[in-house]
Design a protein around this motif. Structure first.
Motif, PDB file in Angstrom:
ATOM      1  N   THR A  57      -0.623  -4.425   6.805  1.00 18.35           N
ATOM      2  CA  THR A  57      -1.310  -5.712   6.716  1.00 18.35           C
ATOM      3  C   THR A  57      -0.633  -6.693   5.771  1.00 18.35           C
ATOM      4  O   THR A  57      -0.929  -7.888   5.810  1.00 18.35           O
ATOM      5  N   ARG A  58       0.282  -6.216   4.918  1.00 14.90           N
ATOM      6  CA  ARG A  58       0.918  -7.125   3.969  1.00 14.90           C
ATOM      7  C   ARG A  58       2.180  -6.481   3.402  1.00 14.90           C
ATOM      8  O   ARG A  58       2.248  -5.266   3.240  1.00 14.90           O
ATOM      9  N   GLN A  82       4.862  -7.255   0.050  1.00 15.50           N
ATOM     10  CA  GLN A  82       4.936  -8.032  -1.180  1.00 15.50           C
ATOM     11  C   GLN A  82       6.225  -7.717  -1.933  1.00 15.50           C
ATOM     12  O   GLN A  82       6.783  -6.620  -1.812  1.00 15.50           O
ATOM     13  N   ARG A 114       6.676  -3.502  -2.019  1.00 16.57           N
ATOM     14  CA  ARG A 114       5.528  -2.657  -1.677  1.00 16.57           C
ATOM     15  C   ARG A 114       4.882  -3.201  -0.405  1.00 16.57           C
ATOM     16  O   ARG A 114       5.023  -4.394  -0.084  1.00 16.57           O
ATOM     17  N   THR A 160       1.178  -2.961   2.061  1.00 16.44           N
ATOM     18  CA  THR A 160      -0.224  -2.568   2.115  1.00 16.44           C
ATOM     19  C   THR A 160      -0.534  -2.041   3.504  1.00 16.44           C
ATOM     20  O   THR A 160      -0.232  -2.697   4.512  1.00 16.44           O
ATOM     21  N   SER A 174      -3.593  -0.247   6.030  1.00 20.93           N
ATOM     22  CA  SER A 174      -5.045  -0.172   6.190  1.00 20.93           C
ATOM     23  C   SER A 174      -5.391   0.676   7.399  1.00 20.93           C
ATOM     24  O   SER A 174      -4.608   0.780   8.355  1.00 20.93           O
ATOM     25  N   GLU A 221      -7.620  -0.444   2.223  1.00 19.03           N
ATOM     26  CA  GLU A 221      -6.252  -0.801   1.863  1.00 19.03           C
ATOM     27  C   GLU A 221      -5.666   0.154   0.823  1.00 19.03           C
ATOM     28  O   GLU A 221      -6.375   0.627  -0.055  1.00 19.03           O
ATOM     29  N   ARG A 222      -4.377   0.413   0.965  1.00 18.03           N
ATOM     30  CA  ARG A 222      -3.653   1.184  -0.043  1.00 18.03           C
ATOM     31  C   ARG A 222      -2.218   0.678  -0.071  1.00 18.03           C
ATOM     32  O   ARG A 222      -1.703   0.160   0.923  1.00 18.03           O
ATOM     33  N   SER A 223      -1.587   0.828  -1.213  1.00 14.70           N
ATOM     34  CA  SER A 223      -0.252   0.266  -1.418  1.00 14.70           C
ATOM     35  C   SER A 223       0.786   1.380  -1.503  1.00 14.70           C
ATOM     36  O   SER A 223       0.533   2.449  -2.074  1.00 14.70           O
TER      37      SER A 223
END
Length: 476
Positions: free
Chosen positions: A236-237, A239, A246, A248, A250, A263-265
């Motif tokens: 989802t992301r 960064q 990193r 993200t 989900s 969510e988890r990174s």
């Protein structure tokens, strides 16, 4: 300076499995054939080879598709075919005298290839998925990562997350591990396969045992390396400051909708995205061939009859532009298209169309099963973009700009209207990156089907070319 014009019976665009198969068959039958490809050597993406100066083992794709090695050997030794490598096909024209003309360019040298028949076998490209951070360095498509591995033996990063739903993702995972990279996780968006789903596809297995053996070997390799393989998971992301640092991930439901608070990174320096492929139909659409929407087969695909002829009598299609289905189907369709063209131009030649039809029919159940099993949810993928996410990288257009335009102009319901107002799709890639995201935004905002949003109008030149090349084109 006058534009060079050459005449052929058949011109083939694309030197992958479909294009090579058709070109060789037609040349062996006695037709004057030309093949145009942007790469410096034959094979397409599936049979891409490293430079000859590299001391490299044969491509692993030859083990999966045994016909590939012979196909490339025949292509390299064929001196009757006119090979135009490192050339871009940028337009199809219909002269009054009949037939078709293909405009190509190599550097600043332009040519028009007159031909009685044109075969479009332009392959496919990775499905672009726009989400926050997808433009960061280190975020690449699975095909891009694989191209570096195949052609230069290069890993673009060291610690990867692989996210998507296409089987190419698993193949890439095995290749990255062999190259010494670390894989933090393989995130598959679709739910974990159920027993009944696996049993339903059992009939497609005969004749494709080596593919299942290869898949089992990759899964065993992931297990031994303790690489997590998680289903119902989506990225989802991404960064990072100057590059991805990193990502993200989900959890998603059966429709790929993100579940709240999951969510988890994961720290990485590389993210490979592989949600599927889009058929490369720009040249066919510019030529005027009709297309149909088929999300399981690569979006907008070129319509054709049972001889692979398109809606235009002088133009044929084979391989992924006719529907993304893999190298085996492309090989079969190339043979059928080549045999059909030979039968059209040389009626006294013994036709191979019957055997080509049978070969294609045998391969089709496996391709159909794979397409259903790994079909992407394009609507869910489009929802990953927030208002600040770039969806048109060429013209710096965000999802928010498109949504604001749609809200203030309720009469707009086509992607071409959005293109004219927002400039999405007007850049060098001609909408390859943004068309499907824009279409999903329009369909969602208006509550209409994707088929009602249309396609971007494909104009010549469909690829960036020197202005001097355009100046050489004279009207018929």
């Amino acid at each position: 300076m006058k534009l060079e014009t050459l005449n052929f019976d058949l011109v083939v665009v694309g030197a992958g499995p479909a294009g090579l198969t058709a070109a060789l068959l037609a040349s062996n039958a006695g037709l004057q054939v030309a093949v145009v490809d942007e790469q410096a050597a034959p094979g397409g993406q599936i049979f891409r080879q490293p430079p000859a100066t590299f001391n490299a083992p044969p491509s692993s794709a030859f083990a999966t598709y045994p016909f590939g090695k012979k196909l490339l050997e025949q292509a390299r030794s064929n001196t009757r075919i006119h090979w135009y490598y490192s050339c871009s096909a940028w337009g199809v024209f219909h002269p009054a005298k009949g037939g078709v003309q293909l405009a190509i360019v190599e550097g600043e040298h332009a040519r028009l290839l007159d031909c009685k028949k044109l075969l479009i076998a332009t392959g496919a490209y990775d499905l672009p998925v726009a989400f926050p951070g997808w433009t960061l360095p280190g975020v690449m498509t699975a095909g891009g990562v694989q191209t570096l591995l195949k052609s230069q033996f290069l890993c673009a990063a060291q610690r990867y997350v692989l996210a998507g739903s296409h089987p190419l993702l698993l193949l890439l995972a095995g290749q990255l591990l062999d190259a010494g990279a670390q894989i933090q996780e393989v995130a598959i968006a679709r739910p974990r396969p159920q027993i009944r789903e696996l049993l339903a596809g059992w009939r497609a297995l005969p004749g494709h045992g080596r593919m299942f053996v290869q898949l089992a070997g990759i899964l065993l390799k992931l297990w031994r390396k303790k690489v997590p393989l998680r289903f119902s998971t989506i990225v989802t992301r991404a960064q990072g400051r100057d590059a991805v640092e990193r990502v993200t991930l989900s959890d998603v439901d059966a429709h790929w909708a993100v579940k709240p608070n999951t969510e988890r990174s994961v720290e990485v320096d590389g993210l490979a995205i592989g949600y599927g492929l889009l058929a490369s139909t720009e040249l066919a659409r510019q030529a005027g061939c009709s297309v149909s929407w088929n999300p399981e087969r690569g979006g907008w695909v070129v319509d054709h009859d049972d001889t692979m002829r398109t809606s235009l009598p002088h133009i044929y299609v084979a391989g992924e532009p006719a529907g993304v289905a893999g190298a085996e189907i492309a090989h079969c369709e190339g043979r059928l298209a080549g045999a059909s063209i030979v039968a059209q131009l040389m009626p006294d030649q013994a036709s191979q169309t019957s055997s080509a039809h049978r070969e294609l029919k045998r391969a089709k159940p496996f391709a159909d099963t794979v397409a259903r099993f790994f079909a992407p949810r394009l609507d869910a993928l489009a929802r990953l973009a927030d208002n600040g996410t770039l969806i048109c990288r060429c013209e710096d257009v965000t999802a928010g700009q498109v949504c604001d335009f749609l809200k203030t102009h309720p009469h707009v319901s086509s992607v071409n209207s959005v293109k004219l107002a927002c400039r999405s799709g007007m850049g060098p890639c001609q909408g390859r990156y943004c068309q499907h995201t824009v279409a999903q935004l329009v369909a969602s905002e208006r509550g209409i089907a994707i088929t009602d949003t249309g396609t971007y109008t494909a104009q010549a030149p469909i690829k960036p070319i020197p202005l001097t090349s355009l100046a050489l084109v004279e009207p018929d």
